[in-house]
Design an enzyme around this catalytic site. Structure first.
Site, mmCIF file in Angstrom:
data_model
loop_
_atom_site.group_PDB
_atom_site.id
_atom_site.type_symbol
_atom_site.label_atom_id
_atom_site.label_comp_id
_atom_site.label_asym_id
_atom_site.label_seq_id
_atom_site.Cartn_x
_atom_site.Cartn_y
_atom_site.Cartn_z
ATOM 1 N N GLU A 393 -5.959 7.019 -6.545
ATOM 2 C CA GLU A 393 -7.404 6.846 -6.714
ATOM 3 C C GLU A 393 -8.146 8.176 -6.702
ATOM 4 O OE1 GLU A 393 -5.573 4.589 -5.325
ATOM 5 O OE2 GLU A 393 -6.203 2.808 -6.448
ATOM 6 N N HIS A 462 -8.395 -5.533 1.260
ATOM 7 C CA HIS A 462 -8.872 -6.071 -0.019
ATOM 8 C C HIS A 462 -10.152 -6.868 0.195
ATOM 9 C CE1 HIS A 462 -4.580 -5.362 -0.644
ATOM 10 N NE2 HIS A 462 -4.779 -5.388 -1.959
#
Lengths: 658, 414
Positions: A393, A462
């Protein structure tokens, strides 16, 4: 004169040396207000590399970047005035030594944090590839940065996509004041490049001609589409890490003197004399001219005024003209679309219209995205515009930053906002600050999109919300839509704008359906929606909480409690005016927010209303938030964290009864 | 060493005082014990003596004359020759608090335990929301007169609205927003706080005064005679004439029109007076406008129309708003004196008793039969003290005994 010729290199190096010596003196005289890291002893590297570059090639540099800026063609006045904090400075006094920007000549900034420039050079290379331009991205960095993840993520991405980028490691043997040998598992930087199958060369960085030759071959290879090269230039800085700092706690005077004797300028001078390319007096005259040029820059910089204090807030965001006008009412009847389909339509439409837009993410290529965000687009636009990334990322957000700096419009599809935390430094230190640090010259249309929110037993990696955190920082826009129509309208605005946007989609809303207007309706940022009108109490909610609050409103309506429900839709900018107008009517405010209460957007709204709407309040402002806990997995535990419609109704009832 | 001059605590309960000015010019030398400045505390105004000898140097942020400042505030220094004033000026070294054990000042004190020596309680018994405060300001409602109805024990806007239910649509009622505010002096603040301790509401006191109503009765008779011959000139009632005279007296004693607004007094710019009307549905108080500037004839016409409207239930809500004083008259029912109840946010109400013919001793030892009546004034002691209220009554008595009203011409006999 060919700027790659030995004489041109010599002149370039002389100018760097003269300006650095002038700045060192100015630092002692108090003219330089902040840090001043000189490049003395390393001039051959900047001169040899930049001699290969045109204005359109993009250089990304370090805190020790004066030499890169000058070699890339920055006027000495622009550099010196910037260090003096003057209006004539290359960043208008916003940057100083560590943020030198001159995009018009491809000087894309020096940086106080070194790793990201590697990713940005990769990003610029990506943008050039996307635009079919023959330019290259160049990253200068020290030996310290090669121990940073950005180096590895950047080299890997450049290698897999064969990007036109040149990595120039100036191994001056100290990461600030830590000897590289003491912190390197493998002290060969070139060997690390080879690990990514990147052609990597270890060269004598104090030999301007060797650097020039290696850089020439590397840049030619890049322009020919043969991918990146890593040059490890062994060199040494002969002045302290920064002016005014002690130098002999971590290295010896003898070592410094030894390297001074290896001065790259003296070495090239000897070479020119040996080959009869110039006479001593010629070269002395060149040195005198360089000194005169540095002195003239100093005199002009001192004469330049300081920037006006009133301009301090200019360039935090791109000019407002970039934001779309108020939405026009749709002329044709609405359709019913799911949240996901609505955003897909906006993205597909924008990609068809604007070839600068490309998407980065894990599984967003052929697979079409974890949440079908890019479904079918790979078949239309191909892998360059629908780029499946490695799981890095930080790397691909840094790439997106550099690509935007070089004119592309990246969309980072990060799947879950939790993943994006790996890239927070790139977002906050680089993407969000770049427009400002470049004094408004670099536009940063970086769209970062993905899921937030608790549900479906996704557990704690998440399910985070994070919008309050991002809203804290200037330079970012943060959208948190709650309906398909809002999602479509805000995404259109994000895709058309010139500012970085975090577009956060609640996972529990992706499949909801709702009416979406025909045509290309775009919603401005910072305009709240009055979801439901009422008179007794104002409720502000975002994303999933809008839906739960709506449910509570219906229950309460039967009890005679009339709720006005407001969805700010974007938390940065935040439309406080609509909230204030509602509180003026109702006198009561409840903020329902799935995110944590502490330092959250609810606190910001409460403070804003207490400040500007104090006399309208008939009761304390209340907040109802998600519980302050990592998100647990088990459904019973998970649902205990998030306000449901009953809890919201209860909170509204209690507030109305106060 | 520079000697600090601080605002002294003149009494045990004094928290702030009004600095009235230096008695010595800045820079001048004073001897210890020489009067240095004047301060108004909650009880009295006092000259404060210099505690040391030296040259007076006022603090850079010394209060202006008339400014109210906290006890302990550094006002300046007395400096020996060659000394310079220290900086920064404030806050000064703390002056011992009024009550040493006040750590838990917010804890409620049961009213039964409250003694006159107990600390002064806040003027408001209940907190009010900002919105309620704004509504109370706009409507001239005294928050101290309200009780909260919600669960939080806080006065809400709806509580204020409930106290003044009528919507204000009548243009004349705009007069209500036209106020002049006057800060409370420390003395007034202290009196009010003391009086209202355990009584966070108006503190009513009633004064009675008998007066000779002979001339009033004669005046009324003259109007009646004229009305009998000229239907176009209806006679004003005794009450109309009284309201007219009350208007004159209020003009002379405006403090009777003030209303209590918690931290200041509020004076209306125009004096409207309510008068009580007994109706089949109970008491109604229509309001006569601008009584000081309205001629008696017009006032009487207004009153006639309003009393009629009140009795037939047609009174507009706005007709009952905006008064700063009320006159209530039970004389027609034979009541000689009574204790009228103040109508918040007003601070005073005049009760008028029956005109009674009674024997009054004369100075020469004889008696005369005179028409007399009793005036009963109830007022809020937070707003004013007994003496000014009494002086108002005296003025009114004098107006009643010598009414400055032109009697109508005697009817001409052909």
């Amino acid at each position: 004169m060919d700027k790659r010729s030995p004489l041109a290199l010599y002149r370039s190096m002389l100018l760097i040396r003269a300006v650095e010596e002038r700045l060192a003196l100015s630092h002692q005289q108090g003219l330089v207000h902040g840090a001043c890291h000189t490049y003395v002893g390393q001039e051959s590297v900047a001169a040899g590399v930049c001699a290969q570059l045109a204005d359109a090639d993009a250089v990304f540099s370090t805190h020790r970047g004066h030499g890169h800026a000058l070699a890339k063609g920055m006027q000495p006045l622009r550099l010196v005035a910037e260090l003096y904090g003057r209006e004539a400075g290359c960043s208008g006094g916003r940057g100083g030594s560590m943020h030198l920007f001159e995009p018009a000549i491809g000087m894309m900034g020096t940086s106080g944090i070194v790793g990201p420039c590697i990713l940005q050079a990769v990003g610029a290379a990506y943008a050039f590839r996307l635009a079919r331009l023959p330019h290259v991205g160049v990253a200068f960095f020290g030996d310290g940065a090669v121990n940073n993840g950005a180096f590895h993520e950047g080299l890997n991405m450049a290698a897999i996509w064969k990007l036109p980028v040149l990595f120039v490691c100036e191994n001056n043997q100290f990461a600030t004041e830590v000897p590289f040998a003491s912190v390197a598992g493998n002290p060969s930087v070139a060997a690390r490049g080879a690990a990514y199958r990147i052609p990597s060369f270890e060269i004598d960085g104090n030999d301007a001609l060797a650097v020039e030759q290696a850089a020439r071959e590397a840049v030619e290879a890049a322009r020919l589409g043969n991918g990146p090269t890593l040059l490890e230039c062994r060199t040494y800085r002969t002045r302290p890490h920064a002016e005014g700092m002690g130098d002999f706690t971590y290295r010896t005077r003898e070592e410094v003197e030894r390297w001074k004797a290896l001065c790259p300028i003296a070495r090239l001078r000897q070479h020119l004399l040996d080959l009869g390319m110039a006479t001593g007096p010629d070269l002395d005259a060149m040195a005198a001219m360089a000194a005169a040029e540095a002195e003239a820059a100093h005199v002009a910089a001192v004469a330049s005024p300081f920037p006006l204090a009133s301009s301090a807030l200019a360039h935090v965001l791109a000019p407002a003209s970039a934001t779309p006008p108020e939405p026009q009412p749709p002329t044709r009847p609405a359709r019913t679309l799911s949240f996901m389909k609505a955003t897909h339509e906006a993205l597909a439409e924008a990609m068809a219209r604007d070839p600068r837009i490309f998407v980065l993410g894990e599984g967003i290529g052929q697979r079409g995205g974890n949440f079908a965000t890019t479904s079918g687009l790979h078949a239309i636009h191909g892998p360059e515009r629908l780029r499946d990334t490695p799981i890095c990322e930080r790397g691909f957000v840094g790439l997106a930053c550099g690509a935007a700096m070089a004119g592309a419009r990246p969309v980072v599809d990060f799947m879950f906002a939790d993943f994006l935390l790996d890239a927070v430094g790139e977002i906050l230190n680089q993407v969000a600050k770049m427009h400002y640090m470049s004094s408004g010259r670099l536009r940063m249309p970086v769209l970062l999109r993905g899921c937030i929110g608790i549900g479906h037993s996704a557990a704690t990696h998440h399910s985070g919300s994070y919008y309050s955190m991002y809203a804290h920082f200037p330079g970012l826009r943060v959208a948190v839509p709650s309906s398909p129509a809002d999602a479509m309208g805000l995404l259109r605005t994000a895709l058309a704008g010139d500012d970085p946007v975090l577009f956060l989609e609640h996972r529990e809303l992706l499949n909801i359906k709702g009416p979406v207007p025909e045509g290309s309706h775009a919603l401005p940022f910072g305009k709240a929606a009055v979801v439901r009108e009422g008179s007794h109490v104002t409720v502000v909610a975002l994303a999933l909480m809008v839906h739960r609050a709506l449910h509570a409103c219906s229950v309460l309506a039967e009890e005679g409690i009339s709720v006005e429900l407001i969805d700010p839709r974007t938390v940065a900018p935040l439309d406080l005016q609509t909230i204030l107008a509602s509180v003026a009517k109702t006198g009561r405010l409840l903020v329902v927010d799935e995110d944590f209460a502490h330092c959250g957007i609810g606190a910001e709204i409460a403070a804003g209303v207490a400040n500007a709407g104090f006399d309208d309040l008939d009761a304390p402002i209340r907040r109802l938030n998600g519980a302050a806990s990592p998100t647990p997995y088990s459904p019973t535990l998970e649902s205990a964290l998030v306000p449901d419609a009953d809890a919201i109704a209860r909170a509204i009832r209690d507030l109305c009864a106060e | 060493m520079p000697s600090e001059i601080q605002l002294p605590r003149l009494g045990w309960s004094m928290e702030e005082g009004r600095f009235l000015g230096w008695l010595v010019r800045p820079g001048e030398r004073v001897a210890a014990g020489q009067p240095l400045f004047t301060v108004e505390g909650d009880k009295a105004t006092q000259d404060v003596e210099a505690s040391a000898s030296g040259r007076l140097v006022p603090a850079p942020d010394a209060p202006a004359e008339g400014e109210t400042v906290a006890v302990g505030r550094v006002l300046g220094w007395l400096l020996a020759d060659g000394e310079a004033a220290p900086t920064p000026a404030n806050p000064g070294t703390p002056i011992a608090p009024a009550e040493p054990a006040r750590a838990d000042a917010t804890a409620p004190v049961p009213p039964s335990l409250a003694s006159p020596a107990a600390p002064i309680s806040p003027v408001h018994a209940f907190p009010a929301s900002p919105r309620a405060r704004r509504a109370a300001r706009a409507r001239g409602v005294d928050l101290a007169s309200l009780s909260p109805s919600g669960t939080a024990g806080r006065i809400r806007e709806r509580d204020v609205l409930a106290a003044t239910p009528a919507p204000r649509a009548h243009p004349q009622s705009r007069a209500r927003t036209d106020w002049r505010e006057e800060p409370l002096s420390p003395a007034r603040r202290t009196i009010a706080a003391r009086l209202s301790h355990g009584h966070p509401r108006p503190v009513p006191v009633t004064l009675n005064l008998r007066c000779d109503a002979s001339r009033l009765v004669a005046l009324r008779m003259a109007f009646k005679v004229r009305a009998a011959t000229d239907p176009a000139e209806p006679a004003p009632t005794l009450n109309d004439i009284l309201v007219h005279l009350v208007g004159i007296a209020l003009g002379q004693h405006p403090v009777l029109t003030a209303s209590w607004a918690g931290d200041h007094l509020r004076f209306p710019r125009v004096i409207h007076v309510g008068f009580a009307v007994d109706t089949p549905d109970g008491l109604r108080v229509p309001v006569l406008r601008d009584v000081c500037n309205t001629p008696l004839k017009e006032l009487a016409a207004q009153a006639r129309a309003m009393a009629g409207a009140a009795r037939s239930g047609r009174l507009a809500p706005a007709d009952t708003e905006g008064a700063c004083f009320t006159v209530t008259n039970l004389g027609a029912l034979g009541i000689e004196s009574f204790t009228p109840v103040v109508n918040p946010p007003e601070s005073a109400i005049l009760g008028v008793g029956a005109v009674v013919r009674e024997a009054v001793p004369l100075e020469d030892g004889g008696f005369a039969a005179l028409d007399r009546m009793t005036l009963s004034l109830t007022f809020d002691h937070r707003v004013l003290d007994g003496a000014p209220a009494a002086r108002f009554l005296q003025s009114l008595r004098s107006l009643i005994e010598h009414p400055p009203v032109q009697p109508p011409p005697s009817p001409s006999h052909p």
